[in-house]
Design an enzyme around this catalytic site. Structure first.
Site, PDB file in Angstrom:
ATOM      1  N   PHE A 182       0.845  -1.192   0.130  1.00  0.00           N
ATOM      2  CA  PHE A 182      -0.094   0.393   0.207  1.00  0.00           C
ATOM      3  C   PHE A 182       0.945   1.194  -0.079  1.00  0.00           C
ATOM      4  O   PHE A 182       1.952   1.119   0.581  1.00  0.00           O
ATOM      5  CB  PHE A 182      -0.898  -0.180   1.016  1.00  0.00           C
ATOM      6  CG  PHE A 182      -0.521   0.191   2.492  1.00  0.00           C
ATOM      7  CD1 PHE A 182      -0.267   1.524   3.061  1.00  0.00           C
ATOM      8  CD2 PHE A 182       0.008  -0.998   3.120  1.00  0.00           C
ATOM      9  CE1 PHE A 182       0.445   1.524   4.195  1.00  0.00           C
ATOM     10  CE2 PHE A 182       0.512  -0.715   4.354  1.00  0.00           C
ATOM     11  CZ  PHE A 182       0.979   0.360   5.132  1.00  0.00           C
ATOM     12  N   CYS A 183       0.311   2.369  -0.332  1.00  0.00           N
ATOM     13  CA  CYS A 183       1.070   3.774  -0.609  1.00  0.00           C
ATOM     14  C   CYS A 183      -0.036   4.745  -0.492  1.00  0.00           C
ATOM     15  O   CYS A 183      -1.284   4.424  -0.079  1.00  0.00           O
ATOM     16  CB  CYS A 183       1.914   3.789  -1.821  1.00  0.00           C
ATOM     17  SG  CYS A 183       0.774   3.572  -3.265  1.00  0.00           S
ATOM     18  N   THR A 184       0.135   5.897  -0.854  1.00  0.00           N
ATOM     19  CA  THR A 184      -0.683   7.206  -0.489  1.00  0.00           C
ATOM     20  C   THR A 184      -1.998   6.762  -1.368  1.00  0.00           C
ATOM     21  O   THR A 184      -3.102   6.821  -0.954  1.00  0.00           O
ATOM     22  CB  THR A 184      -0.049   8.305  -0.939  1.00  0.00           C
ATOM     23  OG1 THR A 184       1.091   8.511   0.118  1.00  0.00           O
ATOM     24  CG2 THR A 184      -0.866   9.638  -0.354  1.00  0.00           C
ATOM     25  N   CYS A 189       2.420   1.456  -4.893  1.00  0.00           N
ATOM     26  CA  CYS A 189       2.176   0.183  -4.425  1.00  0.00           C
ATOM     27  C   CYS A 189       1.626  -0.910  -5.685  1.00  0.00           C
ATOM     28  O   CYS A 189       1.745  -2.016  -5.699  1.00  0.00           O
ATOM     29  CB  CYS A 189       1.116  -0.347  -3.472  1.00  0.00           C
ATOM     30  SG  CYS A 189      -0.476   1.105  -3.483  1.00  0.00           S
TER      31      CYS A 189
END
EC number: 1.14.-.-
Length: 244
Positions: A182-184, A189
């Site tokens: 996951f990322c922003t 991701c």
């Protein structure tokens, strides 16, 4: 006061001459008084823009009229003030730098997990096949310190180009587990999940739309702190409001 609408969007799609899009982007966003940053590269587009609601929608209609961006999906939030100081349109080698040109999301994505499904997995601690769930934060260390999913792996990378080596160093610990990168907003991701799958990690997913989409579609359960964003809001809580 009318709220400022903020959007984040990206798409991996081949752009033969990204420099040719720079002036039209500046013109279309500028005439609508939008501010923020648009990144263009041969691999696609990545944008963060803010402005009046009708201006944002007008820009998206113009952008989606181009067949390459027709299905571009945006993540929305609101703020009381304009979070950007100016409008920038930049042409880059990559819309998110990894320095691994063989990773081409347009050619095929890793499986994605939606927000509602992830919320359920987090609550039960396992995926629907009963495998142990591992949340992997692909962001930089300073972003993670503002907030992350409870118990998430944080490899303390300082820039995304360090991610491939971090995978090689930690791959054995992920064997037999379901790994959700996951990322922003989804872009890091997406590349991360492809890299891990190609490295031989079997059960890899990306969080569809990243943390921002998770906040938009759920109550933020399982996330501690706030989500760092690269503008003057600094961080957003689970209601997508700037953290006080």
């Amino acid at each position: 006061m009318t709220a400022v609408v903020n959007i984040a969007a990206y798409k991996f799609v081949s752009i033969a001459n990204p420099a040719d899009l720079r002036e039209p982007m500046l013109e279309q966003a500028g005439q609508r008084q939008l501010k923020g940053t648009v990144l263009l590269a041969p691999e696609g587009i990545n944008l963060f823009l803010a402005g009046a609601a009708d201006a944002i929608e007008g820009f998206l209609r113009w952008l989606r009229a181009d067949a390459r961006f027709a299905d571009l999906q945006a993540k929305y939030s609101e703020s009381a003030r304009m979070p950007f100081r100016k409008l920038l349109v930049k042409v880059k080698r990559e819309i998110i730098r990894m320095d691994h040109p063989a990773i081409r999301p347009e050619a095929g994505r890793a499986p994605a997990v939606d927000a509602a499904t992830l919320r359920r997995w987090l609550a039960q601690g396992r995926d629907d096949q009963g495998r142990e769930l591992v949340m992997l934060d692909t962001r930089n260390a300073f972003e993670v310190e503002v907030g992350t999913f409870r118990g998430a792996l944080d490899w303390r990378i300082e820039r995304f180009t360090q991610f491939p080596q971090a995978v090689r160093d930690n791959q054995a610990a992920l064997a037999g587990k379901t790994v959700v990168s996951f990322c922003t907003g989804g872009i890091r991701c997406e590349k991360a999940a492809i890299y891990m799958a190609e490295a031989g990690i079997e059960h890899v997913y990306q969080l569809e739309g990243g943390i921002l989409k998770y906040f938009e579609e759920t109550d933020g359960a399982g996330f501690d702190g706030a989500c760092f964003v690269f503008d003057e809001r600094v961080a957003l809580d689970a209601a997508l409001a700037p953290q006080a």
